[in-house]
Design a protein around this motif. Structure first.
Motif, PDB file in Angstrom:
ATOM      1  N   LYS A 178      -0.162  12.827  30.838  1.00  0.00           N
ATOM      2  CA  LYS A 178      -1.048  12.320  29.788  1.00  0.00           C
ATOM      3  C   LYS A 178      -1.607  10.952  30.147  1.00  0.00           C
ATOM      4  CE  LYS A 178       1.197  14.697  25.898  1.00  0.00           C
ATOM      5  NZ  LYS A 178       1.999  14.505  24.655  1.00  0.00           N
ATOM      6  N   ALA A 179      -0.781  10.106  30.761  1.00  0.00           N
ATOM      7  CA  ALA A 179      -1.210   8.748  31.111  1.00  0.00           C
ATOM      8  C   ALA A 179      -1.928   8.692  32.460  1.00  0.00           C
ATOM      9  CB  ALA A 179       0.004   7.818  31.137  1.00  0.00           C
ATOM     10  N   LYS A 180      -2.107   9.874  33.099  1.00  0.00           N
ATOM     11  CA  LYS A 180      -2.753   9.967  34.423  1.00  0.00           C
ATOM     12  C   LYS A 180      -1.989   9.160  35.475  1.00  0.00           C
ATOM     13  CE  LYS A 180      -6.029  12.462  32.621  1.00  0.00           C
ATOM     14  NZ  LYS A 180      -7.387  11.986  32.483  1.00  0.00           N
ATOM     15  N   ARG A 181      -0.664   9.131  35.313  1.00  0.00           N
ATOM     16  CA  ARG A 181       0.173   8.426  36.277  1.00  0.00           C
ATOM     17  C   ARG A 181       0.921   9.378  37.207  1.00  0.00           C
ATOM     18  NH1 ARG A 181       4.249   6.499  34.298  1.00  0.00           N
ATOM     19  NH2 ARG A 181       4.121   7.063  32.086  1.00  0.00           N
ATOM     20  N   TYR A 182       0.634  10.654  37.087  1.00  0.00           N
ATOM     21  CA  TYR A 182       1.313  11.634  37.947  1.00  0.00           C
ATOM     22  C   TYR A 182       0.789  11.519  39.381  1.00  0.00           C
ATOM     23  CZ  TYR A 182       2.249  16.048  40.289  1.00  0.00           C
ATOM     24  OH  TYR A 182       2.625  16.990  41.199  1.00  0.00           O
ATOM     25  N   ARG A 183       1.705  11.552  40.344  1.00  0.00           N
ATOM     26  CA  ARG A 183       1.363  11.524  41.757  1.00  0.00           C
ATOM     27  C   ARG A 183       2.085  12.665  42.456  1.00  0.00           C
ATOM     28  NH1 ARG A 183      -1.652   8.784  39.690  1.00  0.00           N
ATOM     29  NH2 ARG A 183      -2.318   6.653  40.115  1.00  0.00           N
ATOM     30  N   ALA A 184       1.359  13.407  43.267  1.00  0.00           N
ATOM     31  CA  ALA A 184       1.976  14.497  44.033  1.00  0.00           C
ATOM     32  C   ALA A 184       2.904  13.912  45.092  1.00  0.00           C
ATOM     33  CB  ALA A 184       0.899  15.365  44.678  1.00  0.00           C
ATOM     34  N   ARG A 185       4.090  14.481  45.221  1.00  0.00           N
ATOM     35  CA  ARG A 185       5.058  14.008  46.210  1.00  0.00           C
ATOM     36  C   ARG A 185       4.740  14.591  47.581  1.00  0.00           C
ATOM     37  NH1 ARG A 185       9.786  12.201  43.798  1.00  0.00           N
ATOM     38  NH2 ARG A 185      10.308  11.541  45.912  1.00  0.00           N
TER      39      ARG A 185
END
Length: 441
Positions: free
Chosen positions: A71-78
């Motif tokens: 939701k916060a657009k803080r996801y990063r692909a590992r």
């Protein structure tokens, strides 16, 4: 969630030109929890060395934190850990191993993409789709060749397909059906995720990791636009006689009545693929005469682990024979031999439980009508190999043939059987594994 996905599939079917928006918001806690059962719990560990069992211990909180980052657009692909497995003939196949969190999220996205695109995929496509698979493709190919007017075959394969997909063109294809920038950016993150190999991080400029949960449908989608639609809507319309194409992932066979059509397709398919950054594997691509009226030529070709060859029935009429390809047969026996060496010290209960699963997986894959002889050969050769290695555990012989047969009966080792079943095609369901459970098929 199944109702929601079914609704998406119905809308995609009803409105072929519709572009779906607001898909990113569907990646909520409910969908992720509903997708958790599809995560393989015994899979290899990703770069963070967190197992599915460890992640599941605090599943609700882990999913909550993941959704908050989305939701916060803080996801990063590992990073994706690269691992190689034997491919046969001394070659190795690169696999991409994801962390558990990325697997879960990719499964959720795959379910959404499947709901949208399953109704778009053409009947000629069989790979990485729910409720259809290898045996369906082989059966359809058999029926068409047996009863159709086809005299020429073009078989083809793509060189390093999963490593060659153009990111830009793939995202453009997705945009034809998806009007959600955040959702497309999420897929773009996975395409550009770094690959960890031998301590070095590689930044991919093309391709999608083979083994990634979303990679299968993305790879299928790419060839849907590049090959399937072009063949059915453009090339086939210009043929002088009947023609068809059957594709499983990056492996396909096409058949034509006239030689001119076959040779023209052989040339044009290479040009078509080059426009999309793909290249044919020269060793696996050819044009050949394959006519029911000339079975004495003894020509054959292989497709999805089966060998196809014309023969004569008792009335002298031509019929299409199929059996396990000799290359796959030998490779399966080699893998079975390695398994016997590695497990000969196990207790019988564990060993024969594994053996039963392996044989059942082999029968599930190759158990088509007409192939019983190959199944039976494999069963008897497997028995001989296992008998040999169990008697090599020490200087004293463990079994006689009579005693070994009693052990096989005691643990109910499955005998060869035809396992062909008709399965319905149901859009919106989760994509199953590409192959049945055998590790050596």
């Amino acid at each position: 969630m199944q109702t929601l996905l079914w609704g998406i599939a119905e809308k995609a079917k009803r409105l072929p030109q519709h572009r779906f928006g607001n898909l990113y918001r569907l990646l909520n806690e409910e969908l992720l929890k509903d997708s958790w059962p599809y995560v393989r719990k015994d899979a290899a560990l990703g770069v963070d060395q967190v197992s599915a069992a460890a992640y599941e211990q605090n599943l609700d909180e882990n999913i909550h934190q993941l959704v908050e980052r989305l939701k916060a657009k803080r996801y990063r692909a590992r990073l994706v850990r690269r691992h190689y497995i034997p491919k046969g003939e001394g070659k190795m196949r690169p696999l991409g191993i994801l962390v558990v969190e990325d697997k879960l999220l990719q499964i959720a996205v795959t379910r959404i993409l499947t709901a949208i695109y399953e109704v778009d995929f053409l009947p000629c496509s069989y790979g990485y789709r729910p409720q259809v698979g290898v045996k369906d493709a082989v059966k359809q190919l058999t029926i068409k060749l047996q009863f159709g007017r086809y005299n020429w075959i073009v078989e083809a394969d793509v060189k390093s397909y999963f490593d060659s997909l153009s990111h830009q063109k793939l995202l453009g294809m997705l945009a034809e059906r998806i009007d959600d920038r955040a959702f497309l950016q999420l897929i773009g993150k996975w395409l550009k995720a770094g690959i960890l190999e031998e301590g070095k991080v590689l930044q991919p400029e093309a391709g999608t990791p083979q083994g990634g949960n979303v990679s299968a449908i993305l790879a299928n989608l790419y060839l849907h636009y590049v090959l399937d639609q072009w063949f059915e809507q453009v090339f086939k319309q210009s043929c002088k006689g009947p023609a068809f194409l059957i594709r499983y992932a990056d492996d396909w066979v096409s058949a034509f009545e006239f030689r001119a059509d076959a040779e023209r397709f052989y040339a044009m398919q290479g040009e078509r693929l080059r426009e999309y950054a793909l290249e044919l594997a020269a060793a696996k691509t050819r044009v050949m005469r394959f006519s029911s009226w000339m079975p004495q030529d003894n020509e054959s070709f292989e497709f999805l682990g089966f060998e196809f060859r014309w023969g004569r029935d008792r009335q002298g009429k031509p019929y299409l024979k199929r059996r396990t390809s000799r290359k796959k047969y030998r490779r399966s026996l080699q893998r079975f031999t390695e398994w016997c060496k590695q497990t000969r010290q196990l207790k019988n209960r564990a060993r024969f439980a594994m053996l039963n699963r392996k044989l059942s997986g082999y029968y599930n894959h190759y158990g088509l009508p007409g192939n019983y002889e190959s199944l039976n050969d494999f069963f008897h050769q497997s028995k001989r190999i296992l008998f040999k290695w169990l008697n090599r555990r020490s200087q004293k012989r463990s079994y006689t043939w009579d005693g070994f047969g009693e052990v096989l009966d005691c643990y109910k080792v499955p005998h060869p059987r035809i396992t062909d079943r008709k399965r319905a095609r149901t859009p919106g369901k989760m994509i199953a594994d590409a192959f049945d459970g055998s590790e050596y098929v």
